[in-house]
Motif scaffolding. Structure first.
Motif, PDB file in Angstrom:
ATOM      1  N   VAL A 102      -0.604 -17.860  -7.480  1.00 25.08           N
ATOM      2  CA  VAL A 102       0.610 -16.879  -7.674  1.00 25.08           C
ATOM      3  C   VAL A 102       0.133 -15.473  -7.654  1.00 25.08           C
ATOM      4  O   VAL A 102       0.376 -14.579  -7.154  1.00 25.08           O
ATOM      5  CB  VAL A 102       1.321 -17.559  -8.845  1.00 25.08           C
ATOM      6  N   SER A 103      -1.208 -15.399  -8.575  1.00 24.87           N
ATOM      7  CA  SER A 103      -1.505 -14.156  -9.051  1.00 24.87           C
ATOM      8  C   SER A 103      -2.191 -13.431  -7.777  1.00 24.87           C
ATOM      9  O   SER A 103      -1.958 -12.211  -7.423  1.00 24.87           O
ATOM     10  CB  SER A 103      -2.626 -14.197 -10.039  1.00 24.87           C
ATOM     11  N   GLY A 104      -2.871 -14.125  -6.840  1.00 27.19           N
ATOM     12  CA  GLY A 104      -3.388 -13.727  -5.468  1.00 27.19           C
ATOM     13  C   GLY A 104      -2.237 -13.418  -4.567  1.00 27.19           C
ATOM     14  O   GLY A 104      -2.200 -12.341  -3.921  1.00 27.19           O
ATOM     15  N   ILE A 105      -1.490 -14.259  -4.683  1.00 23.68           N
ATOM     16  CA  ILE A 105      -0.135 -14.069  -3.827  1.00 23.68           C
ATOM     17  C   ILE A 105       0.572 -12.602  -3.942  1.00 23.68           C
ATOM     18  O   ILE A 105       0.935 -11.783  -3.110  1.00 23.68           O
ATOM     19  CB  ILE A 105       0.871 -15.301  -3.553  1.00 23.68           C
ATOM     20  N   ASN A 106       0.990 -12.542  -5.410  1.00 28.59           N
ATOM     21  CA  ASN A 106       1.568 -11.185  -5.809  1.00 28.59           C
ATOM     22  C   ASN A 106       0.742 -10.189  -5.491  1.00 28.59           C
ATOM     23  O   ASN A 106       1.074  -8.961  -5.139  1.00 28.59           O
ATOM     24  CB  ASN A 106       1.478 -11.395  -7.365  1.00 28.59           C
ATOM     25  N   LEU A 107      -0.763 -10.203  -5.505  1.00 28.33           N
ATOM     26  CA  LEU A 107      -1.578  -8.907  -5.280  1.00 28.33           C
ATOM     27  C   LEU A 107      -1.447  -8.630  -3.957  1.00 28.33           C
ATOM     28  O   LEU A 107      -1.217  -7.579  -3.411  1.00 28.33           O
ATOM     29  CB  LEU A 107      -2.949  -9.448  -5.508  1.00 28.33           C
ATOM     30  N   TYR A 108      -1.488  -9.756  -3.088  1.00 28.72           N
ATOM     31  CA  TYR A 108      -1.111  -9.395  -1.590  1.00 28.72           C
ATOM     32  C   TYR A 108       0.079  -8.837  -1.263  1.00 28.72           C
ATOM     33  O   TYR A 108       0.115  -7.848  -0.499  1.00 28.72           O
ATOM     34  CB  TYR A 108      -1.291 -10.941  -0.727  1.00 28.72           C
ATOM     35  N   ALA A 109       1.181  -9.359  -1.780  1.00 32.04           N
ATOM     36  CA  ALA A 109       2.618  -9.178  -1.472  1.00 32.04           C
ATOM     37  C   ALA A 109       2.617  -7.361  -2.112  1.00 32.04           C
ATOM     38  O   ALA A 109       3.504  -6.804  -1.400  1.00 32.04           O
ATOM     39  CB  ALA A 109       3.592  -9.864  -2.272  1.00 32.04           C
ATOM     40  N   MET A 110       2.075  -7.235  -3.043  1.00 38.21           N
ATOM     41  CA  MET A 110       2.173  -5.611  -3.722  1.00 38.21           C
ATOM     42  C   MET A 110       1.530  -4.713  -2.561  1.00 38.21           C
ATOM     43  O   MET A 110       2.136  -3.774  -2.413  1.00 38.21           O
ATOM     44  CB  MET A 110       1.160  -5.633  -5.027  1.00 38.21           C
ATOM     45  N   ALA A 111       0.155  -5.207  -2.109  1.00 34.44           N
ATOM     46  CA  ALA A 111      -0.252  -4.404  -1.252  1.00 34.44           C
ATOM     47  C   ALA A 111       0.537  -4.239   0.150  1.00 34.44           C
ATOM     48  O   ALA A 111       0.555  -3.084   0.869  1.00 34.44           O
ATOM     49  CB  ALA A 111      -1.881  -4.868  -0.976  1.00 34.44           C
ATOM     50  N   LEU A 112       1.036  -5.260   0.390  1.00 36.01           N
ATOM     51  CA  LEU A 112       1.984  -5.241   1.647  1.00 36.01           C
ATOM     52  C   LEU A 112       3.159  -4.357   1.515  1.00 36.01           C
ATOM     53  O   LEU A 112       3.460  -3.604   2.322  1.00 36.01           O
ATOM     54  CB  LEU A 112       2.444  -6.664   1.971  1.00 36.01           C
ATOM     55  N   VAL A 113       4.008  -4.420   0.260  1.00 37.32           N
ATOM     56  CA  VAL A 113       4.927  -3.652  -0.204  1.00 37.32           C
ATOM     57  C   VAL A 113       4.489  -1.965  -0.221  1.00 37.32           C
ATOM     58  O   VAL A 113       5.158  -1.267   0.476  1.00 37.32           O
ATOM     59  CB  VAL A 113       5.429  -4.085  -1.529  1.00 37.32           C
ATOM     60  N   LEU A 114       3.378  -1.827  -1.059  1.00 36.90           N
ATOM     61  CA  LEU A 114       2.966  -0.367  -0.837  1.00 36.90           C
ATOM     62  C   LEU A 114       2.568   0.087   0.474  1.00 36.90           C
ATOM     63  O   LEU A 114       2.932   1.294   0.976  1.00 36.90           O
ATOM     64  CB  LEU A 114       1.774  -0.177  -1.856  1.00 36.90           C
ATOM     65  N   HIS A 115       2.223  -0.658   1.429  1.00 39.04           N
ATOM     66  CA  HIS A 115       1.690  -0.310   2.793  1.00 39.04           C
ATOM     67  C   HIS A 115       2.785  -0.093   3.510  1.00 39.04           C
ATOM     68  O   HIS A 115       2.917   1.020   4.292  1.00 39.04           O
ATOM     69  CB  HIS A 115       0.769  -1.257   3.296  1.00 39.04           C
ATOM     70  N   THR A 116       3.883  -1.133   3.477  1.00 38.41           N
ATOM     71  CA  THR A 116       4.991  -0.818   4.299  1.00 38.41           C
ATOM     72  C   THR A 116       5.750   0.270   3.633  1.00 38.41           C
ATOM     73  O   THR A 116       6.434   0.949   4.709  1.00 38.41           O
ATOM     74  CB  THR A 116       5.818  -2.105   4.004  1.00 38.41           C
TER      75      THR A 116
END
Lengths: 554, 82
Positions: A136-150
């Motif tokens: 979950v921690s890794g997925i959150n990290l991925y999703a965070m980077a995706l949101v900031l990028h988008t």
């Protein structure tokens, strides 16, 4: 897709926040001397500190973005996640379960399983929780980077590494204490940074009544359209909401997930620990005034062709998660934009810190000390906690890169919570309230519940069975409805197998269960406290608020 | 642990500021920056393209943060965690 632009003043606010929380880590390190300081924040927090941390550990940015987007998609049904899907479970934890958790002086939820049942049940839950938390921690990290990028156009790698290193720094320095401090700061930043969106949206549209008038009727009701799955946007019936969300998923998460329960363990005494989820429940009730109101505002504006408002699109599909960022961009001038983005970043990082601080505790006590090094000294355990933090962050980053290279794993992750938490709630419920439940019953019940949840997930995903078989409905069923019902079946299977196996296996002597099971534990809680200061009194107040809100939006 | 080590640790713990003090600091600094930016934009006539910009939300929302921050800081300036 146009990214949201930032000015120098916005960057100042964001960088000030980063510098502040790293500074907090160094400040708090001076007070982190023992393993109890590191893993349980010294057990010296007041009920208010523990309560806001308890709530904030769950109020991550992904949830805020996701739930605002889901309100746009499903309407007011999303409020169920905050009301029936949270409040009863939080009150149950404070009133009935916390005395057993706190009084037994355990350091983690798997620690209770060791005392009540045996080592193998503890290790099973410890390992499954550790794996779930890191994924979950890794997925959150991925999703965070995706949101900031988008939304902001930030570099994917830089945003991910910057937040991962920041979290690793302050959690390694001072453990749960710094995680709790940042969670509380996050709580205030989210309210100051995001509630203004709802305020300005209501001002623009006219009133709350006008918003409700301009959305489809099924989007402004909580229960009156739940008789048939075809009558509401979420395609779920009241049975799925009550049994799946309100009972199993909610109780499974709020009463057994160590990520949130750990905050209550940090309270200075039993009364504070019991008040932790009860105080938090009053703030939880209020969260829809950010996410649900913002989601409905976004929907009203998007339907009005003169508003100039629209969600972002990815490959032709609406990006529902963009509802909140698009509203921030619509209303917030420079300075406030920085505050709104900082609130989201704080939510991301506090959620990350929450996962990592729960992981390092479970790894150190329930796996390392329990299986690998039984004679570890307190000083060595403190060192191990710090190392586990760094290793946990590295695993999270690796998982994030894995998710980036194979986005379909995101689908599998949705099911993680019901693999672990739903069956565990059956084990805990039986363990705390039925004295003849045996260690083997608990172990095989957990195995069956976790296995069946996973098997049902695969069966629906690959269409080995029809989703309607799970949801007991001939009508259509959304992924969310299937999740609710799968959790219910996993809970029921664990509950049944635990009872059946317990009937035929060896029980533990009652003398060993004193303080761990209701009926074998003398009532010593709050005997000398006046009724209006009792946790039960505040729990009744919270229930009254819950009932009034549900009736008002029926 | 030696007795004097325990005492030293207890002294340290007593000196720790409560979280509410730090919450106040964050709100105060961020609120001051946001209010100052809003006031500058208002007085210098900087035009904002955001909806409801005429309400100057930076000024009053930032001001609200400053007030909240001040309350937290002043109420906890002499407090320590036991």
């Amino acid at each position: 897709m146009q990214a949201i632009g930032l000015h120098a003043v916005d960057w100042f606010i964001i960088l000030f926040y980063f510098a502040f929380i790293i500074g907090m880590g160094f400040y708090l390190k001076r007070y982190t001397k023992s393993e109890e300081d590191f893993f349980l924040a010294g057990r010296r927090n007041s009920a208010w500190v523990a309560a806001l941390a308890f709530l904030s550990a769950n109020m991550g940015a992904l949830e805020l973005l996701g739930m605002t987007g889901n309100t746009y998609k499903y309407g007011m049904y999303i409020a169920h996640f905050y009301w029936i899907g949270a409040i009863p479970a939080m009150l149950f934890l404070g009133i009935y379960m916390m005395p057993f958790y706190y009084s037994s002086r355990i350091k983690s939820v798997p620690g209770y399983l060791k005392l009540r049942f045996d080592e193998k049940t503890r290790v099973l839950n410890g390992i499954s929780f550790a794996i779930m938390t890191l994924l979950v921690s890794g997925i959150n990290l991925y999703a965070m980077a995706l949101v900031l990028h988008t939304f902001l156009g930030w570099n994917w790698d830089v945003s991910m590494w910057a937040s991962a290193i920041t979290v690793a720094a302050y959690v390694t320095l001072s453990g749960l204490m710094s995680a709790i401090f940042t969670e509380i700061i996050q709580f205030f930043l989210i309210w100051f940074g995001l509630f203004l969106v709802s305020v300005l949206g209501i001002v623009e549209i006219g009133s709350v009544g006008e918003i409700m008038h301009r959305v489809p009727e099924a989007f402004s009701k909580l229960w009156s359209t739940s008789g048939s799955s075809a009558a509401n946007g979420m395609m779920v019936t009241w049975g799925g909401i009550v049994l799946g969300l309100g009972f199993v998923l909610s109780f499974g998460y709020w009463t057994t997930d160590f990520l949130v329960v750990q905050r209550a363990f940090s309270a200075k005494n039993l009364r504070s620990a019991r008040m932790t989820p009860i105080i938090a429940s009053f703030f939880k009730v209020a969260v829809p005034f950010i996410v649900v109101v913002a989601g409905l505002i976004a929907l009203v504006l998007a339907k009005d062709s003169n508003s100039g408002f629209a969600l972002m699109r990815d490959g032709g599909k609406l990006n529902y998660d963009s509802a909140l960022p698009m509203l921030i961009a619509r209303y917030f001038p420079r300075g406030l934009i920085g505050l709104g983005i900082t609130a989201l970043l704080a939510g991301f990082m506090a959620g990350q810190a929450g996962n990592i601080s729960a992981f390092n505790t479970v790894w150190t006590y329930d796996i390392y000390q329990s299986v690998i090094n039984k004679k570890a000294s307190p000083k060595h355990l403190l060192w191990m906690g710090r190392m586990a933090t760094i290793v946990g962050i590295v695993f999270s980053v690796a998982t994030a890169y894995w998710a980036k290279s194979m986005p379909t794993i995101m689908d599998y992750m949705q099911a993680i919570f019901s693999w672990v938490n739903a069956p565990l709630f059956a084990t805990m419920l039986l363990g705390m309230f039925v004295k003849w439940i045996t260690p083997n019953g608990a172990f095989w019940g957990l195995i069956s519940g976790m296995g069946s949840s996973f098997a049902l997930y695969l069966a629906v995903k690959f269409e080995w069975i029809q989703a309607g078989l799970l949801t007991l409905s001939k009508g259509p069923a959304s992924d969310m409805a299937v999740n609710f019902w799968r959790a219910w079946w996993a809970w029921l299977i664990c509950f049944t197998v635990t009872i059946v196996v317990s009937l035929f296996t060896k029980k533990r002597p009652e003398a060993e269960l004193v303080g761990l099971v209701k009926g074998l534990t003398p009532k010593t809680v709050g005997e000398h406290i006046p009724w209006f200061k009792q946790p039960a009194f505040f729990a009744v107040l919270a229930l009254i608020v819950l009932v009034l809100l549900n009736v008002y939006f029926w | 642990m030696p007795e004097e080590g325990k005492n030293a640790m207890a002294d340290n713990v007593k000196k720790m500021k409560p979280i509410w003090f730090f919450v106040g600091l964050v709100l105060l600094v961020m609120g001051a920056v946001i209010t100052a930016t809003g006031l500058y934009d208002l007085l210098a006539g900087v035009e904002s393209k955001t909806v409801l910009a005429r309400l100057h939300p930076s000024v009053w929302w930032g001001g609200l943060m400053v007030v909240a921050g001040l309350i937290f800081v002043l109420a906890n300036r002499n407090s320590t965690v036991d």
